[in-house]
Design an enzyme around this catalytic site. Structure first.
Site, short mmCIF file in Angstrom:
data_model
loop_
_atom_site.label_atom_id
_atom_site.label_comp_id
_atom_site.label_asym_id
_atom_site.label_seq_id
_atom_site.Cartn_x
_atom_site.Cartn_y
_atom_site.Cartn_z
N TYR A 125 19.02 -52.06 -30.91
CA TYR A 125 19.93 -52.30 -29.79
C TYR A 125 21.21 -53.01 -30.21
O TYR A 125 22.06 -53.25 -29.37
CB TYR A 125 19.22 -53.16 -28.74
CG TYR A 125 18.82 -52.37 -27.53
CD1 TYR A 125 17.78 -51.44 -27.63
CD2 TYR A 125 19.46 -52.50 -26.31
CE1 TYR A 125 17.41 -50.69 -26.54
CE2 TYR A 125 19.09 -51.76 -25.22
CZ TYR A 125 18.07 -50.85 -25.33
OH TYR A 125 17.70 -50.12 -24.25
N LYS A 177 5.59 -49.95 -34.91
CA LYS A 177 5.56 -48.61 -35.51
C LYS A 177 5.63 -48.81 -37.02
O LYS A 177 6.47 -48.21 -37.72
CB LYS A 177 6.74 -47.77 -34.97
CG LYS A 177 6.76 -46.33 -35.41
CD LYS A 177 5.89 -45.42 -34.56
CE LYS A 177 5.86 -44.03 -35.14
NZ LYS A 177 4.94 -43.13 -34.45
N ASP A 212 3.32 -45.29 -30.02
CA ASP A 212 3.01 -44.00 -29.38
C ASP A 212 1.60 -44.02 -28.79
O ASP A 212 1.37 -43.56 -27.67
CB ASP A 212 3.22 -42.83 -30.35
CG ASP A 212 2.77 -43.12 -31.77
OD1 ASP A 212 2.51 -44.29 -32.08
OD2 ASP A 212 2.68 -42.18 -32.57
N ASP A 236 11.97 -51.72 -24.12
CA ASP A 236 12.78 -51.08 -23.08
C ASP A 236 12.01 -49.91 -22.48
O ASP A 236 11.89 -49.77 -21.26
CB ASP A 236 14.08 -50.59 -23.73
CG ASP A 236 15.01 -49.93 -22.76
OD1 ASP A 236 15.18 -50.49 -21.67
OD2 ASP A 236 15.55 -48.87 -23.08
#
Ligand code: NAI
Length: 343
Positions: A125, A177, A212, A236
């Protein structure tokens, strides 16, 4: 006589002024002791002061260290940088707290009660993006740099653990991740594991999950989660997913907490499609106001506010259109005010 608390108020764009008015009416009925300093930002800031984040708004928050904010419009693609991101940077609002609790039974999921804690300043971001030209295409390649720091990870993880313990939660889940982005999100997982071993083991449970898989598990069995803590972009996305579990954006509040200030807002945006039509659901902003009352140690008022919302929705069955009801913003607000007065 309650001690008065100075606070900045930013009505914002689109449905912002309507839901802020509704929230102020309910807070007044509750006797919440805020002394508001009203400021403009977003599109309203551009129109009034030629700046989406006028200095006067920044100065006000610097003074009060506390703000309630309506949604601010950000143009997609070109145009100005998001005032929300600028506010987060300006006041180092490193923690974004997004609780999601079922308020209206009978939806797709019952009894949801979980919290997403999103890192608010780092990751993908930070906006370090650029294009590389190939031949005559100036946008032939697009690149973005993500940055996560050890110190930033420590800040947000400590906030998540402390918040979870202080609010009687059972488990903190680290979402990452690290199988693919081994450095960028590996540092987050590694810092969490170290911090847990050093400081929190035995005080609360911790586990970790890949983002995921987390998305799938949230849809199949959201009740297995309690507090989720994650890096900026994943937070987010997951916090919007989680707001979908409890009936949509109209019900989801957010708090941006930092060392220098705390800013409370709804998760949703300015909803230009319904602005000015008496259709907006002010519940998310009201729940943000409840978080703000908790933050300034008025948990009693926060509890009364949440109870009035619950009773208006579930006993009086007064609901706005997004919840399948037929009340407008004004009628819903009147019902809330009378619940607060008679509660
Ligand atoms: P949005 O959240 O404004 O709207 C998405 C959909 O949800 C629309 O159909 C809208 O009518 C509905 N909706 C949202 N809030 C509602 C409410 N309280 N009651 C009933 N229905 C509601 O998202 P969108 O359209 O992508 O963004 C619009 C603008 O808001 C953009 O300029 C965006 O940058 C800005 N935005 C600002 C945020 C902030 O200030 N924190 C957060 C998200 C978006």
């Amino acid at each position: 006589m309650m001690k008065r608390i100075p606070a900045t108020l930013i009505p914002g764009d689109g449905i912002g002024p309507e839901i802020v008015d509704a929230t102020l009416a309910v807070l007044d009925a509750l006797g919440a002791p805020f002394d508001w300093d009203s400021q403009v930002a977003g599109l309203a800031g551009v129109q009034a002061a030629g700046d989406p984040l006028p200095q006067a708004a920044v100065d006000s928050i610097r003074r009060t260290r506390l703000a309630l904010k309506g949604p601010l419009e950000t143009p997609s693609g070109g145009g100005y940088r998001s005032s929300n991101v600028r506010l987060r940077e300006e006041f180092k609002l490193y923690a974004n707290l997004r609780p999601a609790r079922t308020l209206v039974p009978g939806g797709r999921f019952e009894n949801i009660d979980l919290v997403v804690v999103r890192e608010n300043l780092e990751g993908l971001y930070i906006g370090h993006e650029h294009y590389v030209q190939i031949d005559d295409d100036p946008h032939a390649v697009a690149m973005a740099t993500g940055i996560n720091t050890r110190a930033g990870c420590r800040h947000i993880l400590e906030y998540a653990f402390e918040h979870a313990i202080a609010t009687g939660r059972k488990k903190v889940t680290i979402v990452h991740k690290a199988n693919i982005m081994k450095a960028l999100t590996g540092i987050f997982k590694e810092t969490a594991e170290q911090m847990y071993a050093d400081k929190y083991k035995g005080r609360i449970e911790m586990d970790s999950v890949i983002v995921d898989a987390c998305a799938m598990k949230l849809v199949l069995n959201p009740w297995q989660f309690d507090v989720l803590v994650t890096t900026n972009l994943f937070g987010d996305i997951l916090s919007d997913l989680v707001s979908g579990l409890i009936g949509g954006l109209g019900m989801a509040p957010g708090a941006n907490i930092g060392a220098d200030a705390a800013i409370f807002e709804a998760v949703h945006g300015s909803a230009p499609d319904i602005a000015g039509k008496d259709m907006a659901n002010p519940t998310a902003l009201l729940l943000a106001a409840a978080l703000m009352l908790d933050h300034v140690q008025h948990a009693d008022l926060a509890a009364r506010l949440r109870k009035a919302i619950d009773e208006t929705l579930n006993i009086d069955k007064v609901r706005t259109g997004d919840l399948g009801g037929n009340a407008g913003t004004a009628a819903y607000t009147r019902a809330l005010v009378s619940r607060v007065r008679n509660g």
